[in-house]
Write a protein that holds these residues in place. Structure first.
Motif, PDB file in Angstrom:
ATOM      1  N   ASP A 125      -6.195   7.715  -0.489  1.00 45.78           N
ATOM      2  CA  ASP A 125      -6.142   5.974  -0.846  1.00 45.78           C
ATOM      3  C   ASP A 125      -6.970   5.922  -2.421  1.00 45.78           C
ATOM      4  N   SER A 170       0.068   9.563   6.168  1.00 43.41           N
ATOM      5  CA  SER A 170      -1.154   9.127   6.188  1.00 43.41           C
ATOM      6  C   SER A 170      -1.784   8.743   7.268  1.00 43.41           C
ATOM      7  N   HIS A 208       1.508   4.824  -2.591  1.00 41.36           N
ATOM      8  CA  HIS A 208       1.162   6.384  -2.394  1.00 41.36           C
ATOM      9  C   HIS A 208       2.737   6.561  -2.483  1.00 41.36           C
ATOM     10  N   HIS A 231       0.930  -0.753   0.515  1.00 41.13           N
ATOM     11  CA  HIS A 231      -0.192  -0.340  -0.148  1.00 41.13           C
ATOM     12  C   HIS A 231       0.988   0.877   0.169  1.00 41.13           C
TER      13      HIS A 231
HETATM   14 ZN    ZN Z   1      -2.764   5.105   2.795  1.00 38.41          ZN
END
Ligand code: ZN
Ligand code: KG4
Length: 342
Positions: free
Chosen positions: A301, A137, A116, A112
């Protein structure tokens, strides 16, 4: 190669179609579960998983309908393998692996944070490697050195709360609901600068580590028993945002000095914060480095960053999951720096 990207690590269902041969990002859609979790003051993992189950198929159908492309054209399916909520990750992984298996195409699990980290490369003004990345985040605050795809070294990270978490917890103290980052930052715009001064934790620690849990406690002391007027709330929000932006921007400049690199990339939800951007831009011009941001809609996201990271990995020769492999797992905890070079 047409790539379907699936993101389900937390409370947003993100899907995207990316085709390097057809101009890159063709379409992406995000369904936010914020309204559903709001009543509980935070994300309820079981509700998150169930909602991902409900949303994935209609969202993907919408993508194919809107782009005029067909699932038969897919060359790979990318999904978030971790880190995140285990149930939410399992929904995305099972769906992606199922689609890939049914179509006889490879699947690829993506980190993930790598999504980003690489998302600013999707912007019109995209940075070249190498660069320093500030990942800010709801779950992470890290400074990374990025020498290329899958070549990441951790420079420093938070010892306790993430920057987004500090925004959300402080917003809750001010009665702003969940997630409070955007609301708090909006409120701060009407706050009087310098009316209150909050501590800048670890700003002079000499390293690139962060700590934000004390800041939230300082806000708690400030608001306890105080006059709850709208101006007071705004002044506190402003003081909080000043402190957090100051720490983040100062450490970024230190990271640039320490690495000798000239490009800073900012990614993750807090990267959308206007005051942080203004401060970083000012420091960058003073210290002679360039700052690159993800497009605002790709800061939080989304599936686009997952499909894009997969495209870069595949181009670099990354291995995919064999189309005959039926078993799969996800990684709720997974350090980005542990990703092996391709
Ligand atoms: Zn995230
Ligand atoms: O990257 P992201 O969507 O999800 C995670 O992977 O965590 O980041 C969400 C975080 C939340 O904590 C949210 O409050 C914060 O980013 N955020 C902001 C802003 N927009 C989102 N924080 C400060 N200012 C903003 N404008």
């Amino acid at each position: 190669m047409l790539i379907l990207g699936i993101e389900t690590s937390c409370d947003e269902t993100g899907v995207a179609l990316y085709d390097p041969a057809a101009g890159g990002l063709l379409a992406h859609t995000v369904h936010s579960q914020v309204a559903m979790h709001e009543a509980y003051g935070g994300v309820v993992p079981e509700l998150a998983s169930r909602d991902h189950v409900r949303r994935l198929i209609p969202l993907c159908r919408g993508l194919f309908r809107d782009t005029g492309r067909s699932p038969d054209e897919l060359g790979a399916v990318a999904y978030t393998e971790g880190p995140g909520l285990i149930g939410a990750l399992l929904v995305g992984a099972a769906f992606a692996r199922g689609v890939a298996f049914a179509l006889g195409v490879p699947a690829i699990g993506i980190h993930h944070l790598e999504g980003h980290l690489l998302s600013p490369l999707l912007a019109k003004r995209a940075p070249q490697f190498p660069f320093v990345a500030l990942l800010v985040s709801g779950g992470h605050t890290q400074l990374m050195r990025v020498d290329g795809v899958a070549r990441y070294a951790l420079l420093g990270e938070t010892q306790d709360d993430a920057a987004g978490e500090a925004f959300d917890k402080t917003a809750k103290l001010l009665g702003l609901g969940y997630p409070g980052g955007p609301a708090l930052s909006q409120l701060a715009e009407s706050g009087i600068p310098g009316r209150y001064r909050l501590p800048r934790p670890m700003i002079a620690s000499g390293d690139l580590e962060f700590s934000f849990s004390g800041l939230k406690t300082a806000v708690l002391h400030l608001v306890r028993g105080a006059d709850p007027s709208a101006q007071f709330q705004a002044d506190v929000a402003r003081a909080f945002q000043d402190a957090i932006a100051d720490v983040l921007a100062t450490k970024c400049t230190q990271a640039m000095d320490q690495t000798g690199l000239t490009r800073l990339v900012v990614a993750g939800g807090v990267g959308a914060n206007r005051q942080l951007r203004a401060l970083l831009d000012a420091q960058a011009s003073r210290h002679g480095y360039d700052v690159f941001y993800a497009e605002p809609e790709l800061c939080t996201d989304n599936g686009a960053m997952i499909a894009f990271a997969a495209a870069l990995r595949l181009r670099a020769g990354a291995r995919t999951v064999s189309r005959d492999a039926h078993g799969f797992s996800v990684r709720p905890r997974w350090a980005l720096a542990s990703l092996e070079a391709i």
